[in-house]
Scaffold this active site. Sequence first.
Site, mmCIF file in Angstrom:
data_model
loop_
_atom_site.group_PDB
_atom_site.id
_atom_site.type_symbol
_atom_site.label_atom_id
_atom_site.label_comp_id
_atom_site.label_asym_id
_atom_site.label_seq_id
_atom_site.Cartn_x
_atom_site.Cartn_y
_atom_site.Cartn_z
ATOM 1 C CB ALA A 177 -0.951 -0.017 1.190
ATOM 2 C CB SER A 178 4.442 1.976 -0.150
ATOM 3 O OG SER A 178 4.778 0.955 -1.063
ATOM 4 N NE ARG A 179 6.348 1.838 -5.243
ATOM 5 C CZ ARG A 179 6.238 1.046 -6.314
ATOM 6 N NH1 ARG A 179 5.726 1.503 -7.433
ATOM 7 N NH2 ARG A 179 6.646 -0.202 -6.258
ATOM 8 C CG ASP A 187 9.595 -9.681 0.567
ATOM 9 O OD1 ASP A 187 8.537 -10.021 0.013
ATOM 10 O OD2 ASP A 187 10.728 -9.880 0.073
ATOM 11 C CB VAL A 188 3.484 -9.983 1.596
ATOM 12 C CG1 VAL A 188 3.053 -8.999 2.652
ATOM 13 C CG2 VAL A 188 3.409 -9.382 0.201
ATOM 14 C CB SER A 220 -3.752 -8.755 -13.614
ATOM 15 O OG SER A 220 -3.524 -8.250 -14.914
ATOM 16 C CE1 TYR A 269 1.254 -8.621 -12.611
ATOM 17 C CE2 TYR A 269 -0.192 -8.803 -14.518
ATOM 18 C CZ TYR A 269 0.117 -8.224 -13.303
ATOM 19 O OH TYR A 269 -0.704 -7.253 -12.774
ATOM 20 C CE LYS A 329 -1.342 -9.720 -10.086
ATOM 21 N NZ LYS A 329 -1.682 -9.224 -8.740
ATOM 22 C CB ILE A 357 -5.058 0.572 -13.386
ATOM 23 C CG1 ILE A 357 -6.145 -0.516 -13.420
ATOM 24 C CG2 ILE A 357 -5.423 1.712 -12.430
ATOM 25 C CD1 ILE A 357 -7.525 -0.088 -13.873
HETATM 26 P P1 NAP Z 1 2.684 -0.431 -8.239
HETATM 27 O O1 NAP Z 1 2.287 0.981 -8.436
HETATM 28 O O2 NAP Z 1 3.927 -0.927 -8.868
HETATM 29 O O3 NAP Z 1 2.712 -0.739 -6.656
HETATM 30 C C1 NAP Z 1 3.012 -2.025 -6.226
HETATM 31 C C2 NAP Z 1 2.902 -2.081 -4.718
HETATM 32 O O4 NAP Z 1 3.194 -3.439 -4.304
HETATM 33 C C3 NAP Z 1 3.906 -1.181 -4.038
HETATM 34 O O5 NAP Z 1 3.294 -0.534 -2.941
HETATM 35 C C4 NAP Z 1 4.982 -2.149 -3.553
HETATM 36 O O6 NAP Z 1 5.589 -1.766 -2.329
HETATM 37 C C5 NAP Z 1 4.152 -3.388 -3.281
HETATM 38 N N1 NAP Z 1 4.995 -4.591 -3.240
HETATM 39 C C6 NAP Z 1 5.720 -5.138 -4.233
HETATM 40 N N2 NAP Z 1 6.388 -6.223 -3.777
HETATM 41 C C7 NAP Z 1 6.064 -6.364 -2.465
HETATM 42 C C8 NAP Z 1 6.424 -7.284 -1.456
HETATM 43 N N3 NAP Z 1 7.260 -8.299 -1.723
HETATM 44 N N4 NAP Z 1 5.899 -7.125 -0.218
HETATM 45 C C9 NAP Z 1 5.059 -6.095 0.062
HETATM 46 N N5 NAP Z 1 4.693 -5.183 -0.863
HETATM 47 C C10 NAP Z 1 5.185 -5.313 -2.115
HETATM 48 O O7 NAP Z 1 1.540 -1.417 -8.760
HETATM 49 P P2 NAP Z 1 -0.031 -1.179 -8.950
HETATM 50 O O8 NAP Z 1 -0.264 -0.885 -10.364
HETATM 51 O O9 NAP Z 1 -0.539 -0.282 -7.899
HETATM 52 O O10 NAP Z 1 -0.542 -2.681 -8.702
HETATM 53 C C11 NAP Z 1 -1.227 -3.066 -7.522
HETATM 54 C C12 NAP Z 1 -1.857 -4.412 -7.787
HETATM 55 O O11 NAP Z 1 -2.765 -4.307 -8.899
HETATM 56 C C13 NAP Z 1 -0.846 -5.486 -8.169
HETATM 57 O O12 NAP Z 1 -1.210 -6.725 -7.607
HETATM 58 C C14 NAP Z 1 -0.967 -5.539 -9.684
HETATM 59 O O13 NAP Z 1 -0.569 -6.769 -10.201
HETATM 60 C C15 NAP Z 1 -2.439 -5.269 -9.873
HETATM 61 N N6 NAP Z 1 -2.785 -4.769 -11.194
HETATM 62 C C16 NAP Z 1 -2.305 -3.580 -11.661
HETATM 63 C C17 NAP Z 1 -2.669 -3.158 -12.931
HETATM 64 C C18 NAP Z 1 -2.190 -1.863 -13.538
HETATM 65 O O14 NAP Z 1 -2.432 -1.637 -14.743
HETATM 66 N N7 NAP Z 1 -1.545 -0.999 -12.811
HETATM 67 C C19 NAP Z 1 -3.520 -3.946 -13.723
HETATM 68 C C20 NAP Z 1 -3.981 -5.147 -13.203
HETATM 69 C C21 NAP Z 1 -3.617 -5.544 -11.938
HETATM 70 P P3 NAP Z 1 7.118 -1.215 -2.214
HETATM 71 O O15 NAP Z 1 7.281 -0.170 -3.267
HETATM 72 O O16 NAP Z 1 7.132 -0.697 -0.808
HETATM 73 O O17 NAP Z 1 8.030 -2.391 -2.402
#
Ligand code: NAP
Length: 250
Positions: free
Chosen positions: A16-18, A66-67, A145, A158, A162, A191
């Site tokens: 949830a940091s980004r 790190d989950v 996803s 990926y 998913k 997204i």
């Molecule tokens: P993002 O902006 O890259 O953010 C990813 C988040 O996951 C960050 O807060 C990161 O934390 C955290 N993370 C990564 N590895 C981790 C770990 N080992 N332990 C704990 N936290 C971890 O990605 P997003 O686009 O928001 O994606 C969020 C979710 O939506 C993901 O599951 C992604 O697959 C899914 N999704 C995204 C899209 C899209 O188009 N963006 C589409 C379909 C699905 P740190 O930075 O602190 O490591």
Amino acid sequence: MQDIEFKDKIVLVTGASRGIGKAIAAAYSKRGAKVIVNYNKSKEEALELVKCLGGEGCIIEAIQADVSKSKEAEMLVDKVVEKYGRIDILVNNAGIRKDGFLAMMSEEDWDTVINVNLKSLYNVTKWASRVMLRQKKGKIVNISSVSALKGVAGQANYSASKGGVISFTKSMACELGKFGIQVNVVVPGLIETDMSEGLGEIRKNEILASIPLGRAGSIEDVVGGVLFVSSESANYITGHVLVIDGGLSA
Ligand code: NAP
């Protein structure tokens, strides 16, 4: 979604940091929940989020873990329960992408993506569901996803992770339903976040051309779905696959 309330609910959001996770955490917080923001590497962003949202009567805190590592996930859940005594809502959102053609893909890239995107669900849900089983109540929302529903060249790791998230959700819904625990999965399309930024303009334009609604989704489009399936308005919904992709997979 303005009218949905989560007053005093204890909510744990992984990653949830980004991006999407950050917006999900903020949305629960604004609606009265006590939110635990899990992060891995982005400490500054997580602390900034907590600082921005924290205020009078508002409880929000950040916990590093790190989950993809089972011990760290267990410690994360332990810390939440030690402090707040329960977990009402768990959002398994943490995710990464390491695309490449399978013939060239390193074992490390395969394992890392599977471990962060799928094994993390085992790691966190195992301990969080024990807490919910004791409560005889709880809501779990997993983030998959559109790549799980639609083949994407270069995303074997990926997509597989998913797809596993969807199957995991359905199994857990069957396993936990009789104990008052609902498990649903939200499936975002394209997204606008750091993750989709990494796809590059050419690939993004190709995807955009095949989205019936003609645009990428906003983070808020996904947040609305997550709030709904974890709200009291969705008390008879479990094992549901909520696709939020502008029709991309249609
Ligand atoms: P993002 O902006 O890259 O953010 C990813 C988040 O996951 C960050 O807060 C990161 O934390 C955290 N993370 C990564 N590895 C981790 C770990 N080992 N332990 C704990 N936290 C971890 O990605 P997003 O686009 O928001 O994606 C969020 C979710 O939506 C993901 O599951 C992604 O697959 C899914 N999704 C995204 C899209 C899209 O188009 N963006 C589409 C379909 C699905 P740190 O930075 O602190 O490591």
